[in-house]
Design an enzyme around this catalytic site. Structure first.
Site, PDB file in Angstrom:
ATOM      1  N   LYS A 285       0.859  -1.190   0.000  1.00  0.00           N
ATOM      2  CA  LYS A 285       0.000   0.000   0.000  1.00  0.00           C
ATOM      3  C   LYS A 285       0.890   1.234   0.000  1.00  0.00           C
ATOM      4  O   LYS A 285       1.668   1.449   0.929  1.00  0.00           O
ATOM      5  CB  LYS A 285      -0.902   0.010   1.245  1.00  0.00           C
ATOM      6  CG  LYS A 285      -1.615   1.349   1.487  1.00  0.00           C
ATOM      7  CD  LYS A 285      -2.522   1.332   2.725  1.00  0.00           C
ATOM      8  CE  LYS A 285      -3.096   2.721   3.018  1.00  0.00           C
ATOM      9  NZ  LYS A 285      -3.925   2.771   4.232  1.00  0.00           N
ATOM     10  N   ASP A 290      -2.457  10.409   3.327  1.00  0.00           N
ATOM     11  CA  ASP A 290      -3.854  10.006   3.507  1.00  0.00           C
ATOM     12  C   ASP A 290      -4.598  11.062   4.318  1.00  0.00           C
ATOM     13  O   ASP A 290      -4.500  11.098   5.542  1.00  0.00           O
ATOM     14  CB  ASP A 290      -3.908   8.639   4.218  1.00  0.00           C
ATOM     15  CG  ASP A 290      -5.329   8.125   4.378  1.00  0.00           C
ATOM     16  OD1 ASP A 290      -6.258   8.716   3.770  1.00  0.00           O
ATOM     17  OD2 ASP A 290      -5.515   7.125   5.101  1.00  0.00           O
ATOM     18  N   LYS A 297     -10.080  13.117   7.657  1.00  0.00           N
ATOM     19  CA  LYS A 297      -9.612  12.795   9.002  1.00  0.00           C
ATOM     20  C   LYS A 297      -9.587  14.046   9.872  1.00  0.00           C
ATOM     21  O   LYS A 297      -9.445  15.148   9.347  1.00  0.00           O
ATOM     22  CB  LYS A 297      -8.173  12.259   8.937  1.00  0.00           C
ATOM     23  CG  LYS A 297      -8.029  10.875   8.367  1.00  0.00           C
ATOM     24  CD  LYS A 297      -6.564  10.452   8.354  1.00  0.00           C
ATOM     25  CE  LYS A 297      -6.392   9.064   7.771  1.00  0.00           C
ATOM     26  NZ  LYS A 297      -6.961   7.975   8.580  1.00  0.00           N
ATOM     27  N   ASP A 308       1.751   6.529   5.340  1.00  0.00           N
ATOM     28  CA  ASP A 308       0.765   5.570   4.846  1.00  0.00           C
ATOM     29  C   ASP A 308       1.266   4.802   3.611  1.00  0.00           C
ATOM     30  O   ASP A 308       0.526   4.055   2.998  1.00  0.00           O
ATOM     31  CB  ASP A 308      -0.552   6.307   4.549  1.00  0.00           C
ATOM     32  CG  ASP A 308      -1.768   5.436   4.812  1.00  0.00           C
ATOM     33  OD1 ASP A 308      -1.627   4.427   5.529  1.00  0.00           O
ATOM     34  OD2 ASP A 308      -2.849   5.769   4.298  1.00  0.00           O
ATOM     35  N   ASP A 367     -11.967   7.069   3.550  1.00  0.00           N
ATOM     36  CA  ASP A 367     -10.740   6.900   4.335  1.00  0.00           C
ATOM     37  C   ASP A 367     -10.303   5.428   4.377  1.00  0.00           C
ATOM     38  O   ASP A 367      -9.189   5.117   4.796  1.00  0.00           O
ATOM     39  CB  ASP A 367     -10.967   7.441   5.749  1.00  0.00           C
ATOM     40  CG  ASP A 367      -9.672   7.691   6.493  1.00  0.00           C
ATOM     41  OD1 ASP A 367      -8.598   7.634   5.848  1.00  0.00           O
ATOM     42  OD2 ASP A 367      -9.726   7.939   7.719  1.00  0.00           O
ATOM     43  N   GLU A 369      -9.231   3.661   2.086  1.00  0.00           N
ATOM     44  CA  GLU A 369      -8.729   3.672   0.707  1.00  0.00           C
ATOM     45  C   GLU A 369      -7.667   2.603   0.463  1.00  0.00           C
ATOM     46  O   GLU A 369      -7.484   2.158  -0.662  1.00  0.00           O
ATOM     47  CB  GLU A 369      -8.152   5.064   0.386  1.00  0.00           C
ATOM     48  CG  GLU A 369      -6.699   5.327   0.833  1.00  0.00           C
ATOM     49  CD  GLU A 369      -6.496   5.282   2.334  1.00  0.00           C
ATOM     50  OE1 GLU A 369      -7.492   5.429   3.079  1.00  0.00           O
ATOM     51  OE2 GLU A 369      -5.341   5.086   2.783  1.00  0.00           O
ATOM     52  N   ARG A 371      -7.451  -0.565   1.286  1.00  0.00           N
ATOM     53  CA  ARG A 371      -7.963  -1.859   0.799  1.00  0.00           C
ATOM     54  C   ARG A 371      -8.398  -1.757  -0.661  1.00  0.00           C
ATOM     55  O   ARG A 371      -8.371  -2.743  -1.386  1.00  0.00           O
ATOM     56  CB  ARG A 371      -9.092  -2.348   1.722  1.00  0.00           C
ATOM     57  CG  ARG A 371     -10.298  -1.465   1.755  1.00  0.00           C
ATOM     58  CD  ARG A 371     -11.188  -1.717   2.967  1.00  0.00           C
ATOM     59  NE  ARG A 371     -10.637  -1.121   4.192  1.00  0.00           N
ATOM     60  CZ  ARG A 371     -11.228  -1.185   5.382  1.00  0.00           C
ATOM     61  NH1 ARG A 371     -12.371  -1.818   5.510  1.00  0.00           N
ATOM     62  NH2 ARG A 371     -10.672  -0.614   6.435  1.00  0.00           N
TER      63      ARG A 371
HETATM   64  N1  BES Z   1      -4.115   4.888   6.846  1.00  0.00           N
HETATM   65  C1  BES Z   1      -5.223   4.609   7.649  1.00  0.00           C
HETATM   66  C2  BES Z   1      -4.929   3.636   8.783  1.00  0.00           C
HETATM   67  C3  BES Z   1      -3.974   4.091   9.844  1.00  0.00           C
HETATM   68  C4  BES Z   1      -4.433   4.557  11.050  1.00  0.00           C
HETATM   69  C5  BES Z   1      -2.621   3.973   9.666  1.00  0.00           C
HETATM   70  C6  BES Z   1      -3.555   4.927  12.037  1.00  0.00           C
HETATM   71  C7  BES Z   1      -1.747   4.345  10.646  1.00  0.00           C
HETATM   72  C8  BES Z   1      -2.218   4.809  11.842  1.00  0.00           C
HETATM   73  C9  BES Z   1      -6.349   3.996   6.808  1.00  0.00           C
HETATM   74  O1  BES Z   1      -6.395   4.383   5.494  1.00  0.00           O
HETATM   75  C10 BES Z   1      -7.626   4.422   7.450  1.00  0.00           C
HETATM   76  O2  BES Z   1      -7.843   5.593   7.524  1.00  0.00           O
HETATM   77  N2  BES Z   1      -8.416   3.462   7.921  1.00  0.00           N
HETATM   78  C11 BES Z   1      -9.633   3.745   8.578  1.00  0.00           C
HETATM   79  C12 BES Z   1     -10.641   2.727   8.141  1.00  0.00           C
HETATM   80  C13 BES Z   1     -12.040   3.050   8.560  1.00  0.00           C
HETATM   81  C14 BES Z   1     -12.548   4.255   7.811  1.00  0.00           C
HETATM   82  C15 BES Z   1     -12.912   1.851   8.277  1.00  0.00           C
HETATM   83  C16 BES Z   1      -9.394   3.658  10.093  1.00  0.00           C
HETATM   84  O3  BES Z   1      -8.613   2.814  10.508  1.00  0.00           O
HETATM   85  O4  BES Z   1      -9.960   4.447  10.798  1.00  0.00           O
HETATM   86 ZN    ZN Z   2      -4.560   4.941   4.644  1.00  0.00          ZN
HETATM   87 ZN    ZN Z   3      -7.461   6.163   5.144  1.00  0.00          ZN
END
Ligand code: BES
Ligand code: ZN
Ligand code: ZN
Length: 518
Positions: A285, A290, A297, A308, A367, A369, A371
């Protein structure tokens, strides 16, 4: 750092600082520490004897003690470095100890140091399960090289604290041991350089390391080590019908990058790979920043989202080491890189996109993204002939909630592939904890209008919902998924490591790959 290996007597080695390792051989939880040095060089043991007898030094992991003008040694200083309990000694402690020696030199302004090769046979068997000397040598180099990096490249008034030279001093030993120590040393240099390459990429800010720049750096690395590399962008995504990856990329001014790095083993004349030989696919990834997109966010801590792309960086680093270590197995590294931005052209919650596999996805949250880009990357890897897949991604905050910042998350659909990865971690020392992704969780990603949705139906088990989503795209292909969100960035300075990017997963992925040539 200019790291060299010498076979000679440590006591006679001229250096500003000689480091020697110490362990605590006391047994029982509350026993007072009994410190023993991992050296058979009497002069070194004698120089440290008095201060060790004082009981001031406990030999905990990474603890250091400095002596000036040590008696009977050519070194200007002797640094005793703790490795913790002798019984608990593992690959981890050796790496940390070597790292602590290098980082102890920095504030002193010591630019050159030597490390006495840890001679675990200095202790009797009752204290220790000895580590093979090839591995020991590799661990020393890895720990030291990784510890040397500091992250002040963007500071105009840098205080240069770099350690310029490291000498590993091993005893003149039998021929076989000598060759093994040399081999381990050579491997260690390659692995550490790969991990540091990854860390340097992860450290770069989002304005510098755009997807295009990541592509350029990957291509330059590939040219350097002799890997085939292709870097594609929007047009190719359209041609391949990568609707999920393209949707994430469309909200940014920065074009996406699809990076494909190929390693083909060179075989001797008459030698050939079996028709059913595995082809390993490493998918990363690579979100260079992000923001969350339209599902933006919160501002607090958003600056961290430059990391990210740590999964992508891990794959690029692993490919670098693979090219140099030359295992006899074909490996394809695929990076899906984009910037996740909210813009007039950005994809929105509610959109339905069609992935390269033909499956449709209802976007609930922009967010989630990672996956989406991986869905297309994993499917693409299969079309390129990969028989086994591994992906690494800073995928979910939920994984950090579940496992904290000690273990990264691991998911797999295949026991032998998972087992091979666990074997690799015994050498890499990296910690992964397996979480389930059985079909019991499939309801989480059900959509009313499409084949699946991109977030879980409720907030429980978010790391698992993400893995379930990826599983839809790997199908029957044996696969390991690494969620490294909690471990890719260290917030704290450690005695053996500067805070910042950790380079997690490079060593394990590399070792997993090497496991397929055996
Ligand atoms: N890049 C983030 C995940 C992340 C969170 C990485 C904290 C490093 C530290 C990912 O793209 C994301 O934002 N995931 C969301 C998913 C949710 C919207 C289902 C999350 O984990 O909140
Ligand atoms: Zn991310
Ligand atoms: Zn994200």
């Amino acid at each position: 750092m200019d790291t060299k290996l010498f076979f000679q007597d440590a006591a006679g080695f001229q250096t500003p600082m000689l480091a020697v390792f110490a362990v605590d051989i006391a047994v029982g939880q509350d026993a007072e520490p009994v410190v023993a040095l991992l050296t058979t060089t009497d002069a070194v043991a004698n120089a440290a004897a008095k201060v060790l007898a004082s009981g001031e030094f406990k030999a905990t992991v990474g603890e250091t003690l400095l002596l000036h003008a040590p008696n009977g040694l050519k070194a200007e200083r002797l640094l005793v470095v703790g490795l913790g309990k002798a019984k608990a000694l593992s690959v981890d402690e050796i790496r940390k100890g070597a790292g602590a020696a290098v980082r102890a030199a920095k504030p002193l302004g010591v630019r050159e140091l030597a490390i006495a090769f840890p001679e675990d046979h200095a202790l009797d068997d009752e204290h220790l399960e000895t580590l093979p000397c090839m591995l020991l040598s590799r661990l020393l180099v890895e720990g030291a090289e990784v510890a040397e990096l500091d992250w002040d490249t963007y500071r105009s008034e840098r205080k240069d604290r770099s350690v310029r030279a490291l000498s590993v001093i091993a005893k003149e030993a039998e021929k076989s041991t000598r060759a093994e120590i040399q081999d381990g040393f050579d491997v260690g240099l390659i692995v550490a350089a790969a991990q540091n390459f990854t860390r340097t990429l992860v450290n770069e800010p989002g304005n510098v390391l755009t997807p295009t720049e990541l592509g350029k750096r990957a291509a330059a690395m590939c040219a350097e080590v002799g890997l085939k590399c292709e870097v594609h962008s929007t047009e190719k995504l359209q041609e391949l019908k990568m609707g999920a990856f393209a949707a994430v990329a469309q909200g940014s001014e920065q074009p996406p990058a699809l990076i494909v790095m190929t390693y083909e083993p060179k075989l001797a004349k008459g030698e050939s790979l079996a028709a059913d030989a595995p082809v390993l696919g490493l998918v990363g990834k690579g979100i260079t920043f992000d923001t969350g997109g339209i599902s933006i966010k919160p501002g607090d801590g958003m600056e961290k989202m430059k990391y990210d792309m740590a999964g992508a960086a891990a794959m690029i680093g692993a490919m670098r080491a693979i090219a140099q270590l030359k295992p006899k197995v074909k490996v394809i590294g695929i990076v899906c890189s984009a910037e996740n931005m909210p813009d007039g052209k950005a994809y929105r919650p509610g959109d339905v996109v069609t992935a390269m596999s033909g499956k449709t996805i209802e976007v609930i949250n922009t967010d989630a993204e990672g996956r989406l880009v991986l869905a297309d990357g994993l499917h693409y890897a299969k079309t390129l002939g990969c028989t086994h897949l591994i992906d690494a991604a800073t995928l979910t905050g939920a994984c950090v909630v579940a496992l904290g910042i000690v273990n990264a998350g691991l998911f797999s659909n295949d026991e032998p592939t998972w087992q091979k990865f666990m074997d690799a971690t015994k050498i890499s020392g990296e910690k992964f904890w397996r979480l389930p992704c059985t079909d019991d969780y499939k309801d989480q990603i059900k959509s009313h209008i499409a084949d699946m949705r991109n977030t879980g139906a409720n907030r429980w088990g978010g790391a698992i919902s993400a893995a379930m989503f990826l599983k839809e795209f790997v199908g029957e292909t044996p696969w390991v998924h690494l969620d490294i969100a909690g471990c890719a960035w260290n917030d704290e300075n450690k005695p053996w490591l500067a805070n910042g990017p950790s380079g997690i997963a490079v060593r394990s992925i590399l070792e997993w790959v090497r496991g397929y040539e055996r």
